[in-house]
Structures are given as structure tokens and as C-alpha cells.
Design an enzyme around this catalytic site. Structure first.
Site, PDB file in Angstrom:
ATOM      1  N   LYS A 266      32.256 -29.157   1.182  1.00  0.00           N
ATOM      2  CA  LYS A 266      33.140 -28.882   0.043  1.00  0.00           C
ATOM      3  C   LYS A 266      34.305 -29.870   0.014  1.00  0.00           C
ATOM      4  O   LYS A 266      34.591 -30.489  -1.006  1.00  0.00           O
ATOM      5  CB  LYS A 266      33.699 -27.443   0.109  1.00  0.00           C
ATOM      6  CG  LYS A 266      32.641 -26.363   0.101  1.00  0.00           C
ATOM      7  CD  LYS A 266      33.249 -24.972   0.162  1.00  0.00           C
ATOM      8  CE  LYS A 266      34.017 -24.672   1.442  1.00  0.00           C
ATOM      9  NZ  LYS A 266      33.193 -24.605   2.661  1.00  0.00           N
TER      10      LYS A 266
ATOM     11  N   ARG B 218      36.685 -16.621  -2.183  1.00  0.00           N
ATOM     12  CA  ARG B 218      35.770 -16.404  -1.069  1.00  0.00           C
ATOM     13  C   ARG B 218      35.212 -15.002  -0.992  1.00  0.00           C
ATOM     14  O   ARG B 218      34.482 -14.675  -0.064  1.00  0.00           O
ATOM     15  CB  ARG B 218      36.491 -16.656   0.244  1.00  0.00           C
ATOM     16  CG  ARG B 218      36.387 -18.086   0.613  1.00  0.00           C
ATOM     17  CD  ARG B 218      36.920 -18.234   1.987  1.00  0.00           C
ATOM     18  NE  ARG B 218      37.578 -19.492   2.008  1.00  0.00           N
ATOM     19  CZ  ARG B 218      37.288 -20.453   2.853  1.00  0.00           C
ATOM     20  NH1 ARG B 218      36.421 -20.259   3.794  1.00  0.00           N
ATOM     21  NH2 ARG B 218      37.913 -21.590   2.776  1.00  0.00           N
TER      22      ARG B 218
ATOM     23  N   ARG C 132      33.018 -33.131  13.178  1.00  0.00           N
ATOM     24  CA  ARG C 132      34.025 -33.417  12.144  1.00  0.00           C
ATOM     25  C   ARG C 132      35.318 -33.922  12.773  1.00  0.00           C
ATOM     26  O   ARG C 132      35.773 -33.418  13.795  1.00  0.00           O
ATOM     27  CB  ARG C 132      34.325 -32.154  11.340  1.00  0.00           C
ATOM     28  CG  ARG C 132      35.547 -32.350  10.435  1.00  0.00           C
ATOM     29  CD  ARG C 132      35.644 -31.318   9.357  1.00  0.00           C
ATOM     30  NE  ARG C 132      35.751 -29.965   9.871  1.00  0.00           N
ATOM     31  CZ  ARG C 132      35.694 -28.887   9.095  1.00  0.00           C
ATOM     32  NH1 ARG C 132      35.503 -29.026   7.807  1.00  0.00           N
ATOM     33  NH2 ARG C 132      35.803 -27.702   9.626  1.00  0.00           N
TER      34      ARG C 132
ATOM     35  N   ARG D 149      39.666 -30.008  14.130  1.00  0.00           N
ATOM     36  CA  ARG D 149      40.387 -28.837  13.650  1.00  0.00           C
ATOM     37  C   ARG D 149      40.365 -27.724  14.684  1.00  0.00           C
ATOM     38  O   ARG D 149      39.418 -27.570  15.420  1.00  0.00           O
ATOM     39  CB  ARG D 149      39.747 -28.338  12.344  1.00  0.00           C
ATOM     40  CG  ARG D 149      40.471 -28.870  11.128  1.00  0.00           C
ATOM     41  CD  ARG D 149      39.751 -28.593   9.854  1.00  0.00           C
ATOM     42  NE  ARG D 149      39.325 -27.215   9.680  1.00  0.00           N
ATOM     43  CZ  ARG D 149      38.743 -26.776   8.568  1.00  0.00           C
ATOM     44  NH1 ARG D 149      38.545 -27.594   7.566  1.00  0.00           N
ATOM     45  NH2 ARG D 149      38.368 -25.523   8.460  1.00  0.00           N
TER      46      ARG D 149
ATOM     47  N   ARG E 200      33.180 -17.802  10.983  1.00  0.00           N
ATOM     48  CA  ARG E 200      33.325 -18.241   9.594  1.00  0.00           C
ATOM     49  C   ARG E 200      31.989 -18.177   8.852  1.00  0.00           C
ATOM     50  O   ARG E 200      31.938 -17.789   7.694  1.00  0.00           O
ATOM     51  CB  ARG E 200      33.890 -19.668   9.547  1.00  0.00           C
ATOM     52  CG  ARG E 200      35.420 -19.694   9.660  1.00  0.00           C
ATOM     53  CD  ARG E 200      35.903 -20.907  10.448  1.00  0.00           C
ATOM     54  NE  ARG E 200      35.672 -22.154   9.771  1.00  0.00           N
ATOM     55  CZ  ARG E 200      35.443 -23.317  10.391  1.00  0.00           C
ATOM     56  NH1 ARG E 200      35.416 -23.376  11.707  1.00  0.00           N
ATOM     57  NH2 ARG E 200      35.262 -24.406   9.695  1.00  0.00           N
TER      58      ARG E 200
HETATM   59  P1  AP5 Z   1      33.525 -30.690   5.166  1.00  0.00           P
HETATM   60  O1  AP5 Z   1      33.497 -31.359   3.834  1.00  0.00           O
HETATM   61  O2  AP5 Z   1      34.777 -30.734   5.950  1.00  0.00           O
HETATM   62  O3  AP5 Z   1      33.015 -29.179   5.044  1.00  0.00           O
HETATM   63  P2  AP5 Z   1      33.619 -27.958   4.218  1.00  0.00           P
HETATM   64  O4  AP5 Z   1      32.510 -27.420   3.369  1.00  0.00           O
HETATM   65  O5  AP5 Z   1      34.864 -28.351   3.529  1.00  0.00           O
HETATM   66  O6  AP5 Z   1      33.826 -26.913   5.395  1.00  0.00           O
HETATM   67  P3  AP5 Z   1      35.148 -26.294   6.024  1.00  0.00           P
HETATM   68  O7  AP5 Z   1      34.853 -26.098   7.489  1.00  0.00           O
HETATM   69  O8  AP5 Z   1      36.364 -27.064   5.674  1.00  0.00           O
HETATM   70  O9  AP5 Z   1      35.173 -24.915   5.340  1.00  0.00           O
HETATM   71  P4  AP5 Z   1      35.992 -23.687   5.814  1.00  0.00           P
HETATM   72  O10 AP5 Z   1      35.737 -22.729   4.732  1.00  0.00           O
HETATM   73  O11 AP5 Z   1      35.663 -23.223   7.169  1.00  0.00           O
HETATM   74  O12 AP5 Z   1      37.464 -24.210   5.969  1.00  0.00           O
HETATM   75  P5  AP5 Z   1      38.665 -24.237   4.957  1.00  0.00           P
HETATM   76  O13 AP5 Z   1      39.484 -25.416   5.307  1.00  0.00           O
HETATM   77  O14 AP5 Z   1      38.214 -24.074   3.576  1.00  0.00           O
HETATM   78  O15 AP5 Z   1      32.308 -31.307   6.012  1.00  0.00           O
HETATM   79  C1  AP5 Z   1      32.070 -30.918   7.350  1.00  0.00           C
HETATM   80  C2  AP5 Z   1      31.556 -32.112   8.169  1.00  0.00           C
HETATM   81  O16 AP5 Z   1      30.249 -32.490   7.716  1.00  0.00           O
HETATM   82  C3  AP5 Z   1      32.424 -33.362   8.066  1.00  0.00           C
HETATM   83  O17 AP5 Z   1      32.480 -33.961   9.325  1.00  0.00           O
HETATM   84  C4  AP5 Z   1      31.675 -34.241   7.049  1.00  0.00           C
HETATM   85  O18 AP5 Z   1      31.903 -35.614   7.293  1.00  0.00           O
HETATM   86  C5  AP5 Z   1      30.239 -33.856   7.312  1.00  0.00           C
HETATM   87  N1  AP5 Z   1      29.401 -33.913   6.105  1.00  0.00           N
HETATM   88  C6  AP5 Z   1      29.730 -33.442   4.868  1.00  0.00           C
HETATM   89  N2  AP5 Z   1      28.704 -33.628   3.998  1.00  0.00           N
HETATM   90  C7  AP5 Z   1      27.711 -34.219   4.710  1.00  0.00           C
HETATM   91  C8  AP5 Z   1      26.388 -34.662   4.366  1.00  0.00           C
HETATM   92  N3  AP5 Z   1      25.892 -34.532   3.118  1.00  0.00           N
HETATM   93  N4  AP5 Z   1      25.632 -35.226   5.353  1.00  0.00           N
HETATM   94  C9  AP5 Z   1      26.127 -35.353   6.614  1.00  0.00           C
HETATM   95  N5  AP5 Z   1      27.361 -34.959   7.000  1.00  0.00           N
HETATM   96  C10 AP5 Z   1      28.148 -34.406   6.054  1.00  0.00           C
HETATM   97  O19 AP5 Z   1      39.457 -22.905   5.397  1.00  0.00           O
HETATM   98  C11 AP5 Z   1      40.052 -22.803   6.665  1.00  0.00           C
HETATM   99  C12 AP5 Z   1      40.667 -21.430   6.874  1.00  0.00           C
HETATM  100  O20 AP5 Z   1      41.731 -21.206   5.901  1.00  0.00           O
HETATM  101  C13 AP5 Z   1      39.724 -20.222   6.667  1.00  0.00           C
HETATM  102  O21 AP5 Z   1      38.938 -19.959   7.810  1.00  0.00           O
HETATM  103  C14 AP5 Z   1      40.753 -19.118   6.368  1.00  0.00           C
HETATM  104  O22 AP5 Z   1      41.406 -18.695   7.536  1.00  0.00           O
HETATM  105  C15 AP5 Z   1      41.757 -19.839   5.481  1.00  0.00           C
HETATM  106  N6  AP5 Z   1      41.364 -19.774   4.075  1.00  0.00           N
HETATM  107  C16 AP5 Z   1      41.082 -20.821   3.242  1.00  0.00           C
HETATM  108  N7  AP5 Z   1      40.719 -20.395   2.011  1.00  0.00           N
HETATM  109  C17 AP5 Z   1      40.784 -19.036   2.060  1.00  0.00           C
HETATM  110  C18 AP5 Z   1      40.518 -18.008   1.110  1.00  0.00           C
HETATM  111  N8  AP5 Z   1      40.129 -18.293  -0.148  1.00  0.00           N
HETATM  112  N9  AP5 Z   1      40.681 -16.712   1.489  1.00  0.00           N
HETATM  113  C19 AP5 Z   1      41.094 -16.402   2.734  1.00  0.00           C
HETATM  114  N10 AP5 Z   1      41.358 -17.335   3.705  1.00  0.00           N
HETATM  115  C20 AP5 Z   1      41.208 -18.631   3.357  1.00  0.00           C
HETATM  116 ZN    ZN Z   2      36.929 -27.996   3.937  1.00  0.00          ZN
END
Ligand code: AP5
Ligand code: ZN
Length: 211
Positions: free
Chosen positions: A13, A85, A124, A155, A166
Site C-alpha cells: 500500500k 480498517r 523492509r 520498523r 497485524r
Molecule cells: P509496504 O508498501 O511498506 O507495505 P504496506 O502494504 O504499506 O504494509 P504496512 O506494513 O505498512 O501496513 P500496516 O497496515 O501494517 O502498517 P501501517 O503503517 O499502515 O511494502 C512492504 C515491503 O514489501 C517493502 O519492503 C516493499 O519494498 C516490498 N514490496 C512492496 N510491493 C512489492 C512487490 N510488488 N514485490 C516485491 N516487494 C514488494 O500501520 C501501522 C500501525 O498504525 C497499525 O498497526 C496501527 O497500530 C496503526 N494504524 C494505522 N492505520 C490505522 C487505522 N486505520 N486504524 C487503527 N490503527 C491504525
Molecule cells: Zn504502509
């Protein structure tokens, strides 16, 4: 363009939102980035949400909704990454958009099996300097780059335990949102096992911004 990016942790994402934002000019709004910035600032709110973040738990709905809302009318075009979410957040978003007179164009769901996601998340690295996301194998951080000098860090919630937590929460609470948006005729699914560039092109084509 007003688009929601849905998908499990590690589906890409953030990676896609950064690229789509560069290509289309749409603003990238990541609730995860907002949460991490708040924690980094050391604010009272940051202290409140840190524990949830580090354990891989969701921040309580009423807190995250209030954190996300100010960004929604901040730009003509946006990509929402990581919000909503669960159904309560989706409804809160609907209400907020209605109040603002904003219509959603699409919900794009990135899909990949859990095993691939764990591999992606453990490799990552995020740039402390720019916030850009890399992967040690699939998209390595640059060496000696002025544009992005790093450092490139892991992270806090990319531990095996928090990753598993997660993904469980995703399947339980977030995945059902695919039906929520499909019922409204807004859902597009994209196979996120493809290369990073292929996924970007497929999303652009799906939302009508392809070249
Ligand atoms: P990346 O693009 O970083 O993945 P992502 O889908 O963004 O996954 P996240 O881990 O960031 O999602 P998350 O929901 O756990 O964390 P968030 O920050 O939103 O890609 C991952 C890796 O794969 C990278 O190394 C990339 O290079 C690689 N990659 C990508 N595409 C690829 C491909 N096609 N081929 C090969 N490699 C690839 O949230 C963090 C925390 O914040 C949550 O746990 C929660 O505590 C809080 N939070 C955030 N939003 C909310 C909400 N709406 N409600 C409640 N709590 C929330
Ligand atoms: Zn992310």
C-alpha cells in the site's frame, strides 16, 4: 481522484501510494505514517498510540478517525493508505466525506498470500530521511545517494509477533471491507504478487489514469 488502498500488511500500500502520488500528483495520506510521526514527536497523543502500534494492534477507532479527518479536505486528489480498517471506520469515513461533499472514486484491494507478506515485511527498510519504503532484495535502498541518504531502518512493528498479529487483524476486520466497497460498486482487486512496477500500472489502468 479519491482512492482507498486496501490490503494486508506488506501488500505494498505504502509503496504503491508513493509511486502513484508521484505519477498523478494525488496526495498520499497514510494513517500509519501519521501514527509514527505522532509517536516520534513525543506528544501526549503519540504516547497514547505507541503501545498499540508497537504490538501491531489497531489504534482505537475514535482516536484514528480524529487523526485522519483533517487530511480529507486538504487536497483535491488523494490516496488513503491504511484507512479505513474496519466497518466502523468505513462508516465514519462515509459520514465525514458526506459532510465535506466529497465522493470516493474507487477502493483498490491489493491481494497476496500471507507467506509472501511475511517475507516482504522482514526485508523492509524505511528511510529516516525521506520516509520512502525499500526492500533489501526487491527494491534496495540507494548507496551514497544525496537524494536519499538514509539511514534505512526497520520498523518497530516488523517483528514476527507483531506481523502475525497485524495479519490476523487484517483477515478478521479489514478484509470484510472488500465486500463493503464491492456492494457500492467501488471495488477493484489487483494481484499484488506482481512486480512493484506491474502493480502500479495495473492500478493506474484500473482507476483510469493509465498512460
Ligand atoms: P509496504 O508498501 O511498506 O507495505 P504496506 O502494504 O504499506 O504494509 P504496512 O506494513 O505498512 O501496513 P500496516 O497496515 O501494517 O502498517 P501501517 O503503517 O499502515 O511494502 C512492504 C515491503 O514489501 C517493502 O519492503 C516493499 O519494498 C516490498 N514490496 C512492496 N510491493 C512489492 C512487490 N510488488 N514485490 C516485491 N516487494 C514488494 O500501520 C501501522 C500501525 O498504525 C497499525 O498497526 C496501527 O497500530 C496503526 N494504524 C494505522 N492505520 C490505522 C487505522 N486505520 N486504524 C487503527 N490503527 C491504525
Ligand atoms: Zn504502509
Amino acid at each position: 481522484m479519491k482512492i482507498i488502498l486496501l490490503g494486508p500488511q506488506g501488500a505494498g500500500k505504502g509503496t504503491q501510494a508513493q509511486r502513484l502520488s508521484q505519477r498523478t500528483g494525488a496526495k498520499h495520506i497514510s494513517t500509519g505514517d501519521i501514527v509514527r510521526a505522532e509517536i516520534k514527536s513525543g506528544s501526549e497523543l503519540g504516547q497514547k498510540v505507541q503501545d498499540f502500534n508497537d504490538r501491531g494492534e489497531l489504534v482505537p477507532d475514535e482516536i484514528i478517525v480524529e487523526m485522519a479527518k483533517p487530511y480529507l479536505d486538504d487536497a483535491d486528489a488523494w490516496l488513503l493508505d491504511g484507512f479505513p480498517r474496519n466497518e466502523a471506520q468505513a462508516k465514519a469515513l462515509d459520514d465525514a466525506l458526506k459532510d465535506l461533499g466529497i465522493e470516493l472514486d474507487a477502493a483498490v484491494a491489493l491481494e497476496a498470500p500471507d507467506d509472501d507478506l511475511v517475507q516482504r515485511l522482514s526485508g523492509r527498510r524505511t528511510s529516516d530521511a525521506t520516509g520512502r519504503v525499500y526492500h533489501v532484495e526487491h527494491d534496495p535502498p540507494p548507496e551514497n545517494s544525496d537524494e536519499d541518504p538514509g539511514p534505512f531502518v526497520q520498523r518497530k512493528d516488523d517483528t514476527e509477533e507483531a506481523i502475525r498479529r497485524r495479519l490476523d487483524i487484517y483477515h478478521e476486520q479489514t478484509e470484510p471491507l472488500k465486500d463493503y466497497y464491492a456492494e457500492r460498486g467501488l471495488l477493484t482487486t489487483v494481484d499484488a504478487r506482481q512486480s512493484i512496477d506491474e502493480v502500479t500500472e495495473e492500478i493506474l489502468a484500473a482507476v483510469g489514469e493509465g498512460r
